[in-house]
Design an enzyme around this catalytic site. Structure first.
Site, short mmCIF file in Angstrom:
data_model
loop_
_atom_site.label_atom_id
_atom_site.label_comp_id
_atom_site.label_asym_id
_atom_site.label_seq_id
_atom_site.Cartn_x
_atom_site.Cartn_y
_atom_site.Cartn_z
N CYS A 240 17.93 -29.34 5.48
CA CYS A 240 18.25 -29.09 6.88
C CYS A 240 17.69 -30.23 7.73
CB CYS A 240 17.64 -27.76 7.32
SG CYS A 240 17.93 -27.38 9.07
N CYS B 35 14.68 -28.62 10.07
CA CYS B 35 13.38 -28.14 9.57
C CYS B 35 13.04 -28.61 8.17
CB CYS B 35 13.34 -26.62 9.62
SG CYS B 35 14.44 -25.84 8.42
N CYS C 133 20.81 -22.09 8.56
CA CYS C 133 19.56 -22.30 7.84
C CYS C 133 18.68 -21.06 8.03
CB CYS C 133 18.84 -23.53 8.39
SG CYS C 133 17.20 -23.81 7.69
N CYS D 142 15.30 -22.08 10.25
CA CYS D 142 15.32 -22.39 11.69
C CYS D 142 16.60 -21.94 12.40
CB CYS D 142 15.12 -23.88 11.90
SG CYS D 142 16.50 -24.89 11.34
N CYS E 239 31.55 -25.29 3.51
CA CYS E 239 32.06 -26.43 4.26
C CYS E 239 30.99 -26.78 5.30
CB CYS E 239 33.37 -26.02 4.91
SG CYS E 239 34.30 -27.36 5.63
#
Length: 192
Positions: free
Chosen positions: A100, A103, A156, A159, A179
């Protein structure tokens, strides 16, 4: 169709149509309501769900804007999307892990990446998935009706950054196609 400004392409799907300076045209919602919602989002905190994730990540909208590029902020915090075939990781084939961008949580392994031809990086499953069990994966699924039809948003778990969507038209054995926007990811190569 005339070429749209990049800022409009990064808006959540379909929201660029009828876009006005404050609010959405024809939405029937007053500026005061939109401003109140925006104010709530500015102070929103992002709590870590799940016991295996130890820390909380709490940032204000202004702090996210400082941390991220405008494109990263638009996609991850405002649920935008990058234009198709524009992402840096679309044709990326190096072995490693996609994390991510907000984070640094591990999200997708290069081993599960495939070419879907859709214009965005595609993965058949999230990192940490065991069969159909995603309880140890770094992602969450959410219903998204913003485009007028029901889709499954991928965020995510750490976060709550918007990553993209998942569709049931991927390769076997999972049959899934995650995707994912390149700007929502940070790649880390495998240590050799």
């Amino acid at each position: 169709m005339a070429r749209l400004p990049r800022a409009l392409l990064l808006l959540p799907s379909g929201e660029w149509r009828g876009r006005v300076v404050r609010g959405l045209a024809g939405s029937g919602r007053g500026d005061a309501v939109l401003e109140a919602e925006a104010s709530k989002r500015k102070m929103a905190t992002h709590r870590v769900p799940g016991s295996f994730l130890k820390r909380e990540l709490t940032l204000t909208e202004a702090e996210w804007q400082k941390k991220l590029t405008p494109e990263q902020f638009c996609v991850t915090r405002e649920k935008g999307t990058e234009p198709p075939f524009s992402g840096v990781y679309l044709d990326h084939k190096e072995p490693g892990m996609y994390h991510c961008v907000c984070c640094d949580s591990p999200l997708f392994s290069s081993e599960k990446k495939f070419c879907s031809g859709t214009g965005w990086p595609s993965f058949s499953e999230a990192h940490g998935t065991s069969g159909s069990d995603e309880s140890r994966a770094g992602i969450l699924r959410r219903l998204d009706t913003s485009s007028g039809s029901a889709r499954t948003e991928v965020v995510c778990k750490q976060c709550e950054a918007h990553l993209g969507h998942v569709f049931p038209d991927g390769p076997e054995p999972s049959g899934q196609r995650f995707c994912i926007n390149s700007v929502a990811l940070k790649f880390k190569p495998s240590k050799q």
